[in-house]
Design a protein around this motif. Structure first.
Motif, PDB file in Angstrom:
ATOM      1  N   ILE A  34      11.197   4.847  -8.726  1.00 50.41           N
ATOM      2  CA  ILE A  34      11.108   4.220  -7.413  1.00 50.41           C
ATOM      3  C   ILE A  34      12.438   4.441  -6.694  1.00 50.41           C
ATOM      4  N   MET A  35      12.344   4.881  -5.440  1.00 43.64           N
ATOM      5  CA  MET A  35      13.538   5.127  -4.628  1.00 43.64           C
ATOM      6  C   MET A  35      13.334   4.451  -3.275  1.00 43.64           C
ATOM      7  N   GLY A  36      13.418   3.130  -3.265  1.00 45.68           N
ATOM      8  CA  GLY A  36      13.221   2.384  -2.024  1.00 45.68           C
ATOM      9  C   GLY A  36      11.781   2.427  -1.568  1.00 45.68           C
ATOM     10  N   GLU A  37      11.532   3.070  -0.431  1.00 48.70           N
ATOM     11  CA  GLU A  37      10.198   3.145   0.163  1.00 48.70           C
ATOM     12  C   GLU A  37       9.427   4.383  -0.292  1.00 48.70           C
ATOM     13  N   SER A  38       9.941   5.076  -1.320  1.00 46.51           N
ATOM     14  CA  SER A  38       9.229   6.228  -1.871  1.00 46.51           C
ATOM     15  C   SER A  38       9.352   6.208  -3.389  1.00 46.51           C
ATOM     16  N   MET A  39       8.504   6.974  -4.039  1.00 48.86           N
ATOM     17  CA  MET A  39       8.571   7.133  -5.488  1.00 48.86           C
ATOM     18  C   MET A  39       7.980   8.486  -5.851  1.00 48.86           C
ATOM     19  N   GLU A  40       8.319   8.947  -7.057  1.00 50.19           N
ATOM     20  CA  GLU A  40       7.807  10.237  -7.529  1.00 50.19           C
ATOM     21  C   GLU A  40       7.806  10.260  -9.036  1.00 50.19           C
ATOM     22  N   GLY A  64      -5.663  17.710 -17.710  1.00 51.05           N
ATOM     23  CA  GLY A  64      -4.265  18.095 -17.546  1.00 51.05           C
ATOM     24  C   GLY A  64      -3.441  17.100 -16.766  1.00 51.05           C
ATOM     25  N   GLY A  65      -2.263  17.549 -16.424  1.00 49.18           N
ATOM     26  CA  GLY A  65      -1.325  16.679 -15.742  1.00 49.18           C
ATOM     27  C   GLY A  65      -0.783  17.316 -14.486  1.00 49.18           C
ATOM     28  N   GLY A  66       0.207  16.657 -13.927  1.00 51.07           N
ATOM     29  CA  GLY A  66       0.806  17.170 -12.709  1.00 51.07           C
ATOM     30  C   GLY A  66       1.925  16.282 -12.238  1.00 51.07           C
ATOM     31  N   THR A  67       2.209  16.380 -10.962  1.00 49.85           N
ATOM     32  CA  THR A  67       3.278  15.599 -10.341  1.00 49.85           C
ATOM     33  C   THR A  67       2.713  14.807  -9.174  1.00 49.85           C
ATOM     34  N   TRP A  68       3.454  13.774  -8.771  1.00 49.46           N
ATOM     35  CA  TRP A  68       3.022  12.956  -7.648  1.00 49.46           C
ATOM     36  C   TRP A  68       4.224  12.428  -6.887  1.00 49.46           C
ATOM     37  N   THR A  69       4.003  12.180  -5.616  1.00 45.64           N
ATOM     38  CA  THR A  69       4.968  11.486  -4.757  1.00 45.64           C
ATOM     39  C   THR A  69       4.181  10.449  -3.980  1.00 45.64           C
ATOM     40  N   ALA A  70       4.845   9.384  -3.561  1.00 51.87           N
ATOM     41  CA  ALA A  70       4.180   8.351  -2.768  1.00 51.87           C
ATOM     42  C   ALA A  70       5.180   7.725  -1.805  1.00 51.87           C
ATOM     43  N   LYS A  71       4.671   7.338  -0.652  1.00 46.90           N
ATOM     44  CA  LYS A  71       5.467   6.622   0.351  1.00 46.90           C
ATOM     45  C   LYS A  71       4.769   5.334   0.699  1.00 46.90           C
ATOM     46  N   LYS A  72       5.572   4.283   0.860  1.00 46.61           N
ATOM     47  CA  LYS A  72       5.019   2.981   1.198  1.00 46.61           C
ATOM     48  C   LYS A  72       4.500   2.995   2.627  1.00 46.61           C
ATOM     49  N   SER A  73       3.291   2.467   2.798  1.00 46.68           N
ATOM     50  CA  SER A  73       2.680   2.384   4.116  1.00 46.68           C
ATOM     51  C   SER A  73       3.304   1.223   4.883  1.00 46.68           C
ATOM     52  N   GLU A  74       3.418   1.363   6.174  1.00 45.41           N
ATOM     53  CA  GLU A  74       4.023   0.281   6.987  1.00 45.41           C
ATOM     54  C   GLU A  74       3.031  -0.738   7.408  1.00 45.41           C
ATOM     55  N   THR A 104       0.842  -1.190   0.000  1.00 47.29           N
ATOM     56  CA  THR A 104       0.000   0.000   0.000  1.00 47.29           C
ATOM     57  C   THR A 104       0.877   1.239   0.000  1.00 47.29           C
ATOM     58  N   TRP A 105       0.554   2.188  -0.872  1.00 45.08           N
ATOM     59  CA  TRP A 105       1.322   3.428  -1.019  1.00 45.08           C
ATOM     60  C   TRP A 105       0.383   4.622  -0.863  1.00 45.08           C
ATOM     61  N   ASN A 106       0.757   5.558  -0.011  1.00 46.35           N
ATOM     62  CA  ASN A 106       0.004   6.800   0.190  1.00 46.35           C
ATOM     63  C   ASN A 106       0.645   7.882  -0.660  1.00 46.35           C
ATOM     64  N   ALA A 107      -0.160   8.497  -1.522  1.00 46.17           N
ATOM     65  CA  ALA A 107       0.378   9.455  -2.489  1.00 46.17           C
ATOM     66  C   ALA A 107      -0.147  10.866  -2.233  1.00 46.17           C
ATOM     67  N   VAL A 108       0.583  11.819  -2.761  1.00 53.22           N
ATOM     68  CA  VAL A 108       0.149  13.208  -2.830  1.00 53.22           C
ATOM     69  C   VAL A 108       0.273  13.611  -4.295  1.00 53.22           C
ATOM     70  N   VAL A 109      -0.841  14.047  -4.887  1.00 49.43           N
ATOM     71  CA  VAL A 109      -0.877  14.398  -6.305  1.00 49.43           C
ATOM     72  C   VAL A 109      -1.205  15.886  -6.429  1.00 49.43           C
ATOM     73  N   GLU A 110      -0.410  16.582  -7.221  1.00 53.11           N
ATOM     74  CA  GLU A 110      -0.641  18.007  -7.492  1.00 53.11           C
ATOM     75  C   GLU A 110      -0.988  18.153  -8.969  1.00 53.11           C
ATOM     76  N   LEU A 111      -2.250  18.472  -9.260  1.00 53.15           N
ATOM     77  CA  LEU A 111      -2.713  18.684 -10.633  1.00 53.15           C
ATOM     78  C   LEU A 111      -2.949  20.169 -10.858  1.00 53.15           C
ATOM     79  N   ASP A 112      -3.104  20.558 -12.119  1.00 52.38           N
ATOM     80  CA  ASP A 112      -3.404  21.950 -12.451  1.00 52.38           C
ATOM     81  C   ASP A 112      -4.667  22.443 -11.740  1.00 52.38           C
ATOM     82  N   LEU A 113      -5.651  21.550 -11.544  1.00 50.64           N
ATOM     83  CA  LEU A 113      -6.921  21.971 -10.970  1.00 50.64           C
ATOM     84  C   LEU A 113      -7.024  21.714  -9.475  1.00 50.64           C
ATOM     85  N   GLY A 114      -6.001  21.202  -8.842  1.00 52.31           N
ATOM     86  CA  GLY A 114      -6.034  20.962  -7.397  1.00 52.31           C
ATOM     87  C   GLY A 114      -5.161  19.788  -7.001  1.00 52.31           C
ATOM     88  N   SER A 115      -5.289  19.400  -5.743  1.00 55.13           N
ATOM     89  CA  SER A 115      -4.454  18.298  -5.246  1.00 55.13           C
ATOM     90  C   SER A 115      -5.330  17.227  -4.614  1.00 55.13           C
TER      91      SER A 115
END
Length: 119
Positions: free
Chosen positions: A94-100, A109-119, A29-40
């Motif tokens: 993918i960077m170990g327990e995180s990704m972006e 539209g598009g945007g950026t995202w980051t995610a961290k693996k849940s424990e 399970t990965w918890n993400a934060v997504v930033e789009l042109d129209l919101g997050s």
């Protein structure tokens, strides 16, 4: 010096790289934060990886959906159907327990995202 010596040296030097690639597995399970042109938003992705094949689920602002994709080395790409938008595509590193990475939601539209693996 024999002809096999250079091949042995190259093999020894590449082994750590090959083991790093073989160890990349995003199952969980990965918890993400997504930033789009129209919101997050803060979606949750559940991934199941078998070899390079990726399946799983998305739950977030655009509903819930099954996803599919690929993992190759430290690169990930997956898609899912986003309610009212069509197909969303995520690509990243993918960077170990995180990704972006970046995401594309087609007409909105598009945007950026980051995610961290849940424990």
């Amino acid at each position: 010096m024999s002809r096999t010596f250079p091949a042995v040296v190259v093999t020894i030097l590449l082994l750590p790289c090959l083991s790093l690639i073989a160890q990349t597995n995003v199952t969980g399970t990965w918890n993400a934060v997504v930033e789009l042109d129209l919101g997050s938003g803060e979606p949750v992705f559940v991934f199941m990886q078998e070899g390079e094949a990726l399946t799983g689920s998305y739950e977030g602002t655009f509903g819930a959906a099954e996803l599919k994709g690929l993992v190759s080395g430290d690169q990930i790409e997956f898609t899912f159907g986003a309610e009212g938008v069509g197909e969303a595509t995520y690509t990243g590193t993918i960077m170990g327990e995180s990704m972006e990475g970046t995401c594309d939601y087609g007409p909105i539209g598009g945007g950026t995202w980051t995610a961290k693996k849940s424990e």
